[in-house]
Design an enzyme around this catalytic site. Structure first.
Site, short mmCIF file in Angstrom:
data_model
loop_
_atom_site.label_atom_id
_atom_site.label_comp_id
_atom_site.label_asym_id
_atom_site.label_seq_id
_atom_site.Cartn_x
_atom_site.Cartn_y
_atom_site.Cartn_z
N HIS A 16 0.86 -1.28 -0.07
CA HIS A 16 0.11 0.17 0.08
C HIS A 16 0.92 1.20 0.05
O HIS A 16 0.34 2.42 -0.44
CB HIS A 16 -0.81 0.18 1.29
CG HIS A 16 -1.93 -0.73 1.10
ND1 HIS A 16 -3.51 -0.56 0.84
CD2 HIS A 16 -2.15 -2.47 1.18
CE1 HIS A 16 -4.11 -1.70 0.69
NE2 HIS A 16 -3.57 -2.78 0.83
N ASP A 123 -5.50 5.83 2.25
CA ASP A 123 -5.74 4.56 1.93
C ASP A 123 -7.20 4.13 2.08
O ASP A 123 -7.73 4.44 3.17
CB ASP A 123 -4.63 3.87 2.62
CG ASP A 123 -4.78 2.27 2.07
OD1 ASP A 123 -3.67 1.87 1.17
OD2 ASP A 123 -5.44 1.57 2.59
#
Length: 221
Positions: A16, A123
């Site tokens: 990520h 995120d």
């Protein structure tokens, strides 16, 4: 020309982080008025993050991107499902993010032409940080690291659960298919992600989906 400061908050984990850093590179390459601070939330035993950020610093990484490490959580070990654990970890780090951004604003004000705090980019598992962005009075944007088709699938599952009162966890052993607006063909329940059918993880997933959904419509619950 007014300068803008963006705060990026990726989920813990190299996958990520690397994805969000590539987005940061793209933005600063397109506009030199943009500066980006990437806030790193570490897992206690994840050494890949340090190696990655050190390699970026040693190369020709743009001076418009900086990395900030939050205090490491010494209680990272958990028997919870990863989705539940990450959500709890993000919640615990909200005060640290708020403190850092406050310092960032104070330091910027010492410059003759300080950059404006423009937004948070979060995120898909960091939707809790929407609350921090709201406290600073700036918008937040969800960086969804999967496909638009899967995002549509999640929104549809949320609609079934919240509006049509379908208990998704009871579908585990059902031989059925669902028409998903973002998919060309019906999707069999047997290929649904397991987190959508588990009583332990479904509430966590729906929490993030709701926040993403409301944020995409310009409102946060």
């Amino acid at each position: 020309m007014e300068k803008a400061e963006l705060v990026f908050v990726p989920s813990p984990g190299i996958g990520h982080l690397a994805s969000m850093v590539e987005l940061a590179k793209f933005l600063v390459d397109r506009d030199n008025r943009v500066s980006i601070t990437v806030i790193i939330i570490r897992l206690a035993l994840d050494s890949k993050i340090s190696m990655y950020t050190e390699s970026l610093t040693a190369t020709s990484m743009s001076t418009h991107i900086q990395f900030i490490d939050l205090p490491s959580d010494k209680t990272n070990a958990s028997n919870d499902h990863p989705s539940k654990f990450v959500t709890s970890l993000i919640e615990s780090q909200k005060p640290h993010v708020k403190e850092f951004v406050s310092k960032l604003i104070t330091q910027s004000e010492l410059n003759l032409k300080p950059p404006r705090l423009a937004c948070f980019v979060l995120d898909m598992f960091c939707t809790g940080m929407i609350d921090v962005a709201n406290e600073f009075g700036v918008p937040s944007y969800i960086y969804f690291t999967s496909s638009a088709a899967f995002l549509g699938f999640q929104f549809h599952m949320q609609d079934l659960h919240d509006k049509q009162k379908v208990d998704l966890t009871e579908l585990r052993d059902v031989d059925a298919e669902f028409e998903i607006p973002t998919l060309m063909n019906p999707l069999p329940v047997k290929v649904f992600p397991s987190v959508m059918l588990s009583k332990d993880t479904l509430p966590v997933v729906l929490h993030h989906v709701r926040r993403t959904h409301f944020e995409s419509q310009g409102a946060c619950p």
